[in-house]
Motif scaffolding. Structure first.
Motif, short mmCIF file in Angstrom:
data_model
loop_
_atom_site.label_atom_id
_atom_site.label_comp_id
_atom_site.label_asym_id
_atom_site.label_seq_id
_atom_site.Cartn_x
_atom_site.Cartn_y
_atom_site.Cartn_z
N TYR A 168 0.84 -1.21 0.00
CA TYR A 168 0.00 0.00 0.00
C TYR A 168 0.87 1.26 0.00
O TYR A 168 0.64 2.19 -0.76
CB TYR A 168 -0.94 0.00 1.21
N VAL A 169 1.89 1.28 0.85
CA VAL A 169 2.78 2.44 0.94
C VAL A 169 3.51 2.64 -0.38
O VAL A 169 3.60 3.76 -0.89
CB VAL A 169 3.76 2.29 2.13
N ALA A 170 4.04 1.56 -0.96
CA ALA A 170 4.75 1.68 -2.24
C ALA A 170 3.81 2.19 -3.33
O ALA A 170 4.19 3.02 -4.15
CB ALA A 170 5.35 0.33 -2.63
N GLY A 171 2.56 1.71 -3.35
CA GLY A 171 1.58 2.18 -4.32
C GLY A 171 1.29 3.66 -4.18
O GLY A 171 1.16 4.39 -5.17
N THR A 172 1.23 4.14 -2.94
CA THR A 172 1.02 5.56 -2.69
C THR A 172 2.18 6.38 -3.22
O THR A 172 2.00 7.43 -3.82
CB THR A 172 0.84 5.81 -1.17
N ARG A 173 3.37 5.86 -3.04
CA ARG A 173 4.56 6.57 -3.53
C ARG A 173 4.63 6.57 -5.05
O ARG A 173 5.10 7.54 -5.66
CB ARG A 173 5.80 5.95 -2.91
N VAL A 174 4.17 5.49 -5.69
CA VAL A 174 4.12 5.45 -7.15
C VAL A 174 3.13 6.49 -7.65
O VAL A 174 3.40 7.21 -8.62
CB VAL A 174 3.76 4.02 -7.66
N PRO A 232 11.86 18.90 -8.91
CA PRO A 232 13.11 18.56 -8.21
C PRO A 232 13.02 17.16 -7.61
O PRO A 232 11.92 16.67 -7.35
CB PRO A 232 13.21 19.62 -7.12
N PRO A 233 14.17 16.51 -7.41
CA PRO A 233 14.15 15.18 -6.76
C PRO A 233 13.53 15.27 -5.37
O PRO A 233 13.68 16.28 -4.69
CB PRO A 233 15.63 14.80 -6.68
N GLY A 234 12.86 14.20 -5.00
CA GLY A 234 12.24 14.14 -3.67
C GLY A 234 12.56 12.83 -2.99
O GLY A 234 13.37 12.03 -3.48
N ALA A 235 11.91 12.59 -1.88
CA ALA A 235 12.16 11.37 -1.11
C ALA A 235 11.73 10.12 -1.86
O ALA A 235 12.33 9.06 -1.71
CB ALA A 235 11.43 11.46 0.23
N ASN A 236 10.68 10.23 -2.68
CA ASN A 236 10.15 9.06 -3.38
C ASN A 236 10.43 9.06 -4.87
O ASN A 236 10.53 8.01 -5.49
CB ASN A 236 8.64 8.96 -3.15
N VAL A 237 10.49 10.24 -5.46
CA VAL A 237 10.68 10.37 -6.91
C VAL A 237 12.04 11.01 -7.17
O VAL A 237 12.29 12.15 -6.79
CB VAL A 237 9.56 11.21 -7.55
N VAL A 295 14.78 4.23 -3.96
CA VAL A 295 14.68 2.88 -3.38
C VAL A 295 13.63 2.81 -2.29
O VAL A 295 13.30 1.71 -1.83
CB VAL A 295 16.04 2.38 -2.85
N ARG A 296 13.06 3.94 -1.88
CA ARG A 296 11.94 3.91 -0.93
C ARG A 296 10.70 3.30 -1.57
O ARG A 296 9.80 2.85 -0.88
CB ARG A 296 11.61 5.32 -0.45
N VAL A 297 10.64 3.31 -2.91
CA VAL A 297 9.48 2.77 -3.63
C VAL A 297 9.74 1.32 -4.00
O VAL A 297 8.93 0.44 -3.77
CB VAL A 297 9.17 3.61 -4.88
N SER A 298 10.86 1.08 -4.62
CA SER A 298 11.22 -0.26 -5.07
C SER A 298 12.73 -0.34 -5.18
O SER A 298 13.39 0.68 -5.42
CB SER A 298 10.55 -0.54 -6.42
N ARG A 299 13.26 -1.52 -5.04
CA ARG A 299 14.72 -1.66 -5.02
C ARG A 299 15.33 -1.18 -6.35
O ARG A 299 14.65 -1.12 -7.36
CB ARG A 299 15.10 -3.09 -4.71
N ALA A 300 16.60 -0.87 -6.32
CA ALA A 300 17.32 -0.41 -7.50
C ALA A 300 17.14 -1.42 -8.64
O ALA A 300 17.15 -2.62 -8.42
CB ALA A 300 18.80 -0.22 -7.19
N GLY A 301 16.93 -0.90 -9.84
CA GLY A 301 16.69 -1.76 -10.99
C GLY A 301 15.22 -2.09 -11.18
O GLY A 301 14.84 -2.65 -12.20
N LYS A 302 14.39 -1.77 -10.21
CA LYS A 302 12.94 -2.02 -10.27
C LYS A 302 12.18 -0.74 -9.98
O LYS A 302 11.14 -0.75 -9.34
CB LYS A 302 12.54 -3.10 -9.27
#
Length: 164
Positions: free
Chosen positions: A45-51, A89-94, A111-118
């Motif tokens: 849910y948290v990752a979806g919110t960040r996306v 500008p870059p942010g915590a999630n994007v 990487v707060r959303v998904s690991r590097a490469g994903k």
């Protein structure tokens, strides 16, 4: 005559000795099981919110591309000053939102959303179910819709929600 003494039934027990210890252990086991089930759901849910945060940041780029394509036609959308839009500008999630030559909008997440490469999500202009290169003069005047998750997207689908 007195009836023989019966031992009181104790009910459910784990056989670990102390009844107090068992009474304390059982809630901990239940909390552990609930946590093991609930934590992955909460994390998704948290990752979806960040996306979705990245998708909102990409909307001005999509609007600028649509307007420029409608009024000017095919062009290199990544060229400086091609469209009236500035990357956020870059942010915590994007980490970044960018526009490719073809009119694709690319979101790179942290990487707060998904690991590097994903953590790459592309929003691709499409016509009749196929990606459309908005820089190609052959596509002048074509109507298109946006498709979220096309191209080289690596963000897991489960985080994309109702992303279109």
């Amino acid at each position: 005559m007195r009836a023989p003494a019966h031992h009181c039934q104790r009910g459910f027990g784990l056989g670990l000795g102390s009844r107090t210890f068992e009474n304390a252990l059982l809630p901990l086991i239940l909390i552990g099981v609930l946590g093991a089930v609930a934590w992955p759901v909460f994390s998704d849910y948290v990752a979806g919110t960040r996306v979705r945060e990245g998708l909102v940041l990409a909307l001005p780029a999509q609007d600028a591309i649509e307007q420029a394509f409608r009024t000017t036609g095919p062009m290199n959308f990544s060229a400086e000053n091609a469209i009236p839009w500035s990357p956020p500008p870059p942010g915590a999630n994007v980490q970044s939102v960018s526009v490719e030559r073809s009119g694709r909008v690319v979101i790179h997440y942290t990487v707060r959303v998904s690991r590097a490469g994903k953590n790459r999500l592309e929003i691709v202009p499409q016509a009749q179910g196929k990606a459309l290169d908005l820089s190609d003069p052959a596509n002048a005047g074509k109507k298109f819709l946006w498709r979220c998750g096309g191209g080289n997207s690596t963000v897991p689908e489960k985080y994309r929600g109702d992303c279109r």
